[in-house]
Design an enzyme around this catalytic site. Structure first.
Site, PDB file in Angstrom:
ATOM      1  N   ASP A  25       0.821  -1.208   0.000  1.00 57.17           N
ATOM      2  CA  ASP A  25       0.000   0.000   0.000  1.00 57.17           C
ATOM      3  C   ASP A  25       0.863   1.269   0.000  1.00 57.17           C
ATOM      4  O   ASP A  25       1.965   1.276   0.544  1.00 57.17           O
ATOM      5  CB  ASP A  25      -0.913  -0.014   1.241  1.00 57.17           C
ATOM      6  CG  ASP A  25      -2.062   0.987   1.116  1.00 57.17           C
ATOM      7  OD1 ASP A  25      -2.432   1.343  -0.017  1.00 57.17           O
ATOM      8  OD2 ASP A  25      -2.592   1.406   2.162  1.00 57.17           O
ATOM      9  N   ASN A  27       1.157   3.377  -3.006  1.00 61.44           N
ATOM     10  CA  ASN A  27       1.598   3.794  -4.349  1.00 61.44           C
ATOM     11  C   ASN A  27       1.056   5.169  -4.728  1.00 61.44           C
ATOM     12  O   ASN A  27       1.771   6.009  -5.279  1.00 61.44           O
ATOM     13  CB  ASN A  27       1.114   2.807  -5.413  1.00 61.44           C
ATOM     14  CG  ASN A  27       1.742   1.438  -5.273  1.00 61.44           C
ATOM     15  OD1 ASN A  27       2.714   1.276  -4.541  1.00 61.44           O
ATOM     16  ND2 ASN A  27       1.195   0.455  -5.980  1.00 61.44           N
ATOM     17  N   ARG A  29      -0.082   7.670  -2.808  1.00 58.78           N
ATOM     18  CA  ARG A  29       0.504   8.772  -2.029  1.00 58.78           C
ATOM     19  C   ARG A  29       1.941   9.048  -2.454  1.00 58.78           C
ATOM     20  O   ARG A  29       2.393  10.182  -2.481  1.00 58.78           O
ATOM     21  CB  ARG A  29       0.435   8.445  -0.523  1.00 58.78           C
ATOM     22  CG  ARG A  29      -0.939   8.714   0.063  1.00 58.78           C
ATOM     23  CD  ARG A  29      -1.096   8.049   1.396  1.00 58.78           C
ATOM     24  NE  ARG A  29      -1.336   6.612   1.246  1.00 58.78           N
ATOM     25  CZ  ARG A  29      -1.254   5.730   2.228  1.00 58.78           C
ATOM     26  NH1 ARG A  29      -0.919   6.134   3.450  1.00 58.78           N
ATOM     27  NH2 ARG A  29      -1.506   4.461   2.006  1.00 58.78           N
ATOM     28  N   ASN A  73     -11.123  -2.443  -5.047  1.00 55.62           N
ATOM     29  CA  ASN A  73     -10.370  -1.465  -5.835  1.00 55.62           C
ATOM     30  C   ASN A  73     -11.048  -1.083  -7.160  1.00 55.62           C
ATOM     31  O   ASN A  73     -10.632  -0.129  -7.823  1.00 55.62           O
ATOM     32  CB  ASN A  73      -8.931  -1.944  -6.082  1.00 55.62           C
ATOM     33  CG  ASN A  73      -8.045  -1.900  -4.846  1.00 55.62           C
ATOM     34  OD1 ASN A  73      -7.126  -2.714  -4.691  1.00 55.62           O
ATOM     35  ND2 ASN A  73      -8.283  -0.952  -3.941  1.00 55.62           N
ATOM     36  N   GLU A 204       1.875 -13.051  12.270  1.00 54.02           N
ATOM     37  CA  GLU A 204       2.444 -11.872  12.924  1.00 54.02           C
ATOM     38  C   GLU A 204       2.202 -10.690  11.989  1.00 54.02           C
ATOM     39  O   GLU A 204       2.485 -10.778  10.785  1.00 54.02           O
ATOM     40  CB  GLU A 204       3.951 -12.059  13.158  1.00 54.02           C
ATOM     41  CG  GLU A 204       4.282 -13.133  14.170  1.00 54.02           C
ATOM     42  CD  GLU A 204       3.731 -12.829  15.558  1.00 54.02           C
ATOM     43  OE1 GLU A 204       3.691 -11.644  15.943  1.00 54.02           O
ATOM     44  OE2 GLU A 204       3.324 -13.778  16.249  1.00 54.02           O
TER      45      GLU A 204
HETATM   46  C1  IPE Z   1      -5.345  -2.641   0.033  1.00 56.55           C
HETATM   47  O1  IPE Z   1      -5.055  -1.303  -0.150  1.00 56.55           O
HETATM   48  C2  IPE Z   1      -5.395  -3.342  -1.303  1.00 56.55           C
HETATM   49  C3  IPE Z   1      -4.110  -3.510  -1.987  1.00 56.55           C
HETATM   50  C4  IPE Z   1      -2.945  -3.183  -1.511  1.00 56.55           C
HETATM   51  C5  IPE Z   1      -4.189  -4.111  -3.287  1.00 56.55           C
HETATM   52  P1  IPE Z   1      -6.223  -0.202  -0.255  1.00 56.55           P
HETATM   53  O2  IPE Z   1      -5.543   1.081  -0.459  1.00 56.55           O
HETATM   54  O3  IPE Z   1      -7.215  -0.613  -1.254  1.00 56.55           O
HETATM   55  O4  IPE Z   1      -6.872  -0.314   1.198  1.00 56.55           O
HETATM   56  P2  IPE Z   1      -7.738   0.747   1.999  1.00 56.55           P
HETATM   57  O5  IPE Z   1      -8.772   1.283   1.071  1.00 56.55           O
HETATM   58  O6  IPE Z   1      -6.802   1.818   2.455  1.00 56.55           O
HETATM   59  O7  IPE Z   1      -8.294  -0.035   3.149  1.00 56.55           O
HETATM   60  C1  IPE Z   2      -1.773   0.169  -3.217  1.00 57.40           C
HETATM   61  O1  IPE Z   2      -1.498   1.522  -3.282  1.00 57.40           O
HETATM   62  C2  IPE Z   2      -2.005  -0.415  -4.581  1.00 57.40           C
HETATM   63  C3  IPE Z   2      -3.410  -0.777  -4.847  1.00 57.40           C
HETATM   64  C4  IPE Z   2      -4.394  -0.718  -3.988  1.00 57.40           C
HETATM   65  C5  IPE Z   2      -3.728  -1.214  -6.191  1.00 57.40           C
HETATM   66  P1  IPE Z   2      -2.663   2.599  -3.272  1.00 57.40           P
HETATM   67  O2  IPE Z   2      -3.015   2.909  -4.687  1.00 57.40           O
HETATM   68  O3  IPE Z   2      -3.783   2.188  -2.414  1.00 57.40           O
HETATM   69  O4  IPE Z   2      -1.911   3.845  -2.636  1.00 57.40           O
HETATM   70  P2  IPE Z   2      -2.489   4.869  -1.595  1.00 57.40           P
HETATM   71  O5  IPE Z   2      -2.943   4.089  -0.402  1.00 57.40           O
HETATM   72  O6  IPE Z   2      -3.629   5.567  -2.283  1.00 57.40           O
HETATM   73  O7  IPE Z   2      -1.351   5.769  -1.312  1.00 57.40           O
HETATM   74 MG    MG Z   3      -4.131   2.427  -0.414  1.00 57.11          MG
END
Ligand code: IPE
Ligand code: IPE
Ligand code: MG
Length: 237
Positions: A25, A27, A29, A73, A204
């Protein structure tokens, strides 16, 4: 037992840590903070993933599971979803080209039905040609743990099977790889986001503020050191 350390710099794994799962998670930001479109964050995240997967292979890890795209997503803008699917296709193409350099057994976990046909056939093919390889790599695409559990219960019901813990584990997408010993989540949020709910029963949990594109082997070493410093009691004393 103390951490099994090969030398001061690198860690070595033993039978206590054979499967690590990652919630990749942060990417979006990462990109936004650089004034880039979110898609660029996913591209940087894909690079980080390849680097970490390569490192896990070097460490001799038995199984790795990564959360690439959740059932939730799809709520994102179509352009972002398309970019993630494009990256997945690109990644599979590159894996096919570099087959001799790696020993990864690919599994795509999640419901493939709504994915584009080209991506689905690439997934099928990569799984097929790598089935005898060593390190299991589960890539969760259109994966949600609740959907996975519903599917498992439906399967057991339609086959007239008894519902017990073993039967459920075997009806999940991860039946070939078992439960993760550790789940690492990057990006600073302290939640599971519908990932491996059943399999995480005694995993964990390791959370780091690092955004996924910035996560690398030395960060994984830190997570592994933390893992070995914990005592897993499984309800015992
Ligand atoms: C979790 O991240 C899903 C993946 C990393 C693929 P999200 O960005 O979708 O999760 P939330 O919305 O913050 O819970
Ligand atoms: C995780 O990064 C990747 C996917 C959920 C596909 P994000 O795209 O959720 O990145 P943030 O959380 O918005 O920064
Ligand atoms: Mg995310």
């Amino acid at each position: 037992m103390p951490l099994f350390i090969k030398n001061k710099k690198s860690v070595m794994l033993d039978e206590r840590l054979t499967h690590i799962a990652f919630i990749m998670d942060g990417n979006g930001r990462w990109a936004t903070s650089r004034g880039l479109p979110r898609e660029q964050g996913h591209r940087a995240g894909a690079k980080a993933f390849q680097n970490v997967a390569q490192y896990c292979e070097t460490l001799g890890l038995k199984a790795m599971t990564v959360y690439a795209f959740s059932t939730e997503n799809w709520k994102r803008p179509a352009r972002e979803v398309e970019a993630i699917m494009d990256l997945l296709e690109e990644y599979i193409d590159s894996c096919e080209k570099e087959l001799k350099d790696h020993s990864v057994q690919f599994h795509f976990i999640g419901d493939r039905t709504p994915l584009r046909p080209a991506l689905r056939s690439k997934m099928d093919r990569l799984e097929e040609i790598t089935q005898d390889n060593r390190m299991i790599l589960n890539i969760a695409v259109n994966y949600g743990a609740r959907a996975e559990l519903c599917r498992a219960f439906e399967t057991l019901k339609s086959e007239g099977q008894t519902i017990n813990e073993q039967a459920i584990s075997e009806a999940l997408y991860t039946s070939h790889s078992g439960d993760p010993d550790m789940i690492v989540r990057t990006g600073g949020d302290l939640r599971i986001s519908n990932f491996l709910l059943w399999q995480a029963a005694y995993a964990e949990l390791y959370f780091t503020d690092k955004l996924w594109p910035d996560f690398g082997p030395s960060d994984l070493d830190a997570a592994i050191r933390e893992f070995y410093s914990r005592q897993r009691r499984y309800g015992g004393v």
